[in-house]
Design an enzyme around this catalytic site. Sequence first.
Site, short mmCIF file in Angstrom:
data_model
loop_
_atom_site.label_atom_id
_atom_site.label_comp_id
_atom_site.label_asym_id
_atom_site.label_seq_id
_atom_site.Cartn_x
_atom_site.Cartn_y
_atom_site.Cartn_z
N LYS A 64 47.93 35.74 32.50
CA LYS A 64 48.06 35.01 33.77
C LYS A 64 47.57 33.57 33.70
O LYS A 64 48.11 32.70 34.38
CB LYS A 64 47.29 35.74 34.87
CG LYS A 64 48.03 36.93 35.45
CD LYS A 64 47.25 37.50 36.61
CE LYS A 64 48.00 38.64 37.24
NZ LYS A 64 47.31 39.20 38.40
N ASP B 86 49.98 36.87 44.13
CA ASP B 86 48.80 37.69 44.46
C ASP B 86 48.19 37.14 45.74
O ASP B 86 47.69 37.88 46.60
CB ASP B 86 47.75 37.60 43.34
CG ASP B 86 48.13 38.45 42.14
OD1 ASP B 86 48.93 39.39 42.31
OD2 ASP B 86 47.63 38.17 41.04
P1 NAP Z 1 39.88 39.87 35.25
O1 NAP Z 1 40.45 38.50 35.29
O2 NAP Z 1 39.57 40.50 33.94
O3 NAP Z 1 38.54 39.84 36.13
C1 NAP Z 1 37.75 40.99 36.29
C2 NAP Z 1 36.47 40.63 37.01
O4 NAP Z 1 35.73 41.84 37.15
C3 NAP Z 1 35.57 39.68 36.22
O5 NAP Z 1 34.80 38.93 37.11
C4 NAP Z 1 34.70 40.65 35.44
O6 NAP Z 1 33.46 40.12 35.07
C5 NAP Z 1 34.47 41.72 36.49
N1 NAP Z 1 34.10 42.97 35.86
C6 NAP Z 1 34.76 43.63 34.88
N2 NAP Z 1 34.11 44.76 34.58
C7 NAP Z 1 33.01 44.81 35.38
C8 NAP Z 1 31.95 45.74 35.53
N3 NAP Z 1 31.88 46.84 34.78
N4 NAP Z 1 31.01 45.48 36.45
C9 NAP Z 1 31.06 44.36 37.20
N5 NAP Z 1 32.04 43.43 37.10
C10 NAP Z 1 33.01 43.67 36.20
O7 NAP Z 1 40.83 40.91 36.01
P2 NAP Z 1 41.74 40.61 37.30
O8 NAP Z 1 43.11 40.19 36.93
O9 NAP Z 1 40.97 39.72 38.21
O10 NAP Z 1 41.89 42.07 37.92
C11 NAP Z 1 40.81 42.71 38.57
C12 NAP Z 1 41.31 43.99 39.23
O11 NAP Z 1 42.24 43.68 40.27
C13 NAP Z 1 42.04 44.93 38.27
O12 NAP Z 1 41.64 46.24 38.55
C14 NAP Z 1 43.48 44.74 38.63
O13 NAP Z 1 44.26 45.90 38.39
C15 NAP Z 1 43.40 44.47 40.12
N6 NAP Z 1 44.55 43.71 40.61
C16 NAP Z 1 45.32 44.30 41.56
C17 NAP Z 1 46.39 43.62 42.08
C18 NAP Z 1 47.24 44.28 43.14
O14 NAP Z 1 48.34 43.81 43.39
N7 NAP Z 1 46.76 45.30 43.79
C19 NAP Z 1 46.72 42.34 41.63
C20 NAP Z 1 45.91 41.76 40.66
C21 NAP Z 1 44.82 42.46 40.16
P3 NAP Z 1 33.26 39.44 33.61
O15 NAP Z 1 33.94 38.12 33.69
O16 NAP Z 1 31.79 39.37 33.47
O17 NAP Z 1 33.89 40.39 32.62
#
Ligand code: NAP
Length: 504
Positions: free
Chosen positions: A292, A329
């Site tokens: 992304k 999003d």
């Molecule tokens: P990302 O860019 O990898 O960001 C994940 C975030 O969560 C980061 O801040 C990360 O912290 C934190 N994190 C990861 N593991 C953690 C843990 N064990 N404890 C606390 N914080 C943690 O991922 P993303 O694209 O933002 O996606 C995040 C979630 O949203 C995913 O589950 C995804 O499937 C969902 N999502 C859903 C939609 C929808 O349409 N419903 C759309 C987009 C995303 P660090 O930086 O420290 O690793």
Amino acid sequence: MIGKDKICAVVAAERPRSMWAQLERALRQTRTVELRLDWLLTEKEIHAFLRRVAIKRPRATLIATCRRIEAGGRFRGTIANQLLVLAEAIRAGCSWYDLEIESICKCPPELLDVLLAEGRQLASAHFFRANPRNWKSIAAELRRSSPVAIKIAANSSSLADGVSLLRFAKSNRNVVATPMGDLALPLRCLALREGSALTYAPVERATAPGQMSLDVMKNLYRADRISGKTRVYGVIGDPIAHSLSPQMQNAAFHARKMDAVYLPFLVHDLRDFLAAIKSLGVRGFSVTLPHKQKILRHLDDCDSLAAAIGAVNTVVVRGDRKLYGYNTDYIGVLRALQQRISLTASRVLILGAGGAARAVAFALAQAGTAVCVCARRPREAKMLARAVGGETVMRGQLRKEFFDAIVNATPVGMFPAVEHSPLTSNELNCRLVFDLIYRPIETKLLQLAARRGIETVSGVEMFLAQGAAQWEIWTGERAAITAMRRAVLDALGTGKKKNLRARA
Ligand code: NAP
């Protein structure tokens, strides 16, 4: 032409009874079927199965294959035994037999003439590891036994590998081109359009790497209807197999009767995918993890909001290869929340500071919401809060704070680690909890919230809204949201369907 139906079902089982059951299932979808006789455990079982074929005489183009271990199959017998099995299969009603180059090389042509003259030969070569790319010389080698058609199956370690094989099929008649491997999965759907005489799909168990099931190929991707006019879209990510976007987007194309297909591309190397856009005729694509952010530097232009968020989840391809990026999003967040809380008068906590958290934060801040960010890396939280004029909240403060809504934008609780929650029950001091995760529909976090009487919103809502916005950007028409919702909920299982439908 090998068979009237160009999707060839692959029937492969260890016992005659299961093999027959698969054949019956295959015939409900296609009239071209490969019988992988080498999968049956013993020659006795091969004979038993072929006896049944001979008695029942299914009305179909049957291709008999009894591939030896040496060529990647399971048949342990000698080449002589292999030929005898194929001869029996022809007598039983198989009009074609597939014979691999490893056996052809060792067989005098006269022997093939004597034993297999009644059948049509499909001479095949399989490259499970390498992708030789010298298709011309391989084809020349295969044609030495004067087959009616030839088949080349080769592992693709890149889309470029697979595309080169399909190109060869396009410029030659009676060639079955089968790119293998996970990267090549979408190419199997596009193979017929590119000129391959067949594309293979197993009824049950995959017999080669990167296959999709007959049901998926026929009913989800409609591979036999894809033509030069079909508009090609897709989703790129790594991993990608879990994505429900193909179900959702294809449902909308079907509902609107559009000649378009949406395919999943497993992309390790963004440049490999971008280089294939033109040859595959890709008109637009969704972008998911981990591309992304990285996609931004390959765009010709980008929507200002997507640029501010620093992430693009939607790309439109204009002309041959001009790329324009958007972030839907953002729209998804607003659609999921705006009917439930007053965005201008609310204070919302966002958990996480990654790509999705950025989209949530920018969407809410622009709508006038007071944004708070809590992330395990305080520096990241601070940077995001500053970018949207919000504040940070430390995890230790959460028990004492109240928010109108809490939004989980971390992957904590996502399938398969469904027993985890990013917050404990007594940290949920709010009126509404929105979990971006949509697999499972009801996460542990939402369960904890519901138990405390807090309103919950599943990530499915945002997933549908961002997907519908993508579809509208690509097509310029209104998305078939009901069909999209049904497809996503069906793919997620029926458990929570009723609740979700009622709430939506
Ligand atoms: P990302 O860019 O990898 O960001 C994940 C975030 O969560 C980061 O801040 C990360 O912290 C934190 N994190 C990861 N593991 C953690 C843990 N064990 N404890 C606390 N914080 C943690 O991922 P993303 O694209 O933002 O996606 C995040 C979630 O949203 C995913 O589950 C995804 O499937 C969902 N999502 C859903 C939609 C929808 O349409 N419903 C759309 C987009 C995303 P660090 O930086 O420290 O690793």
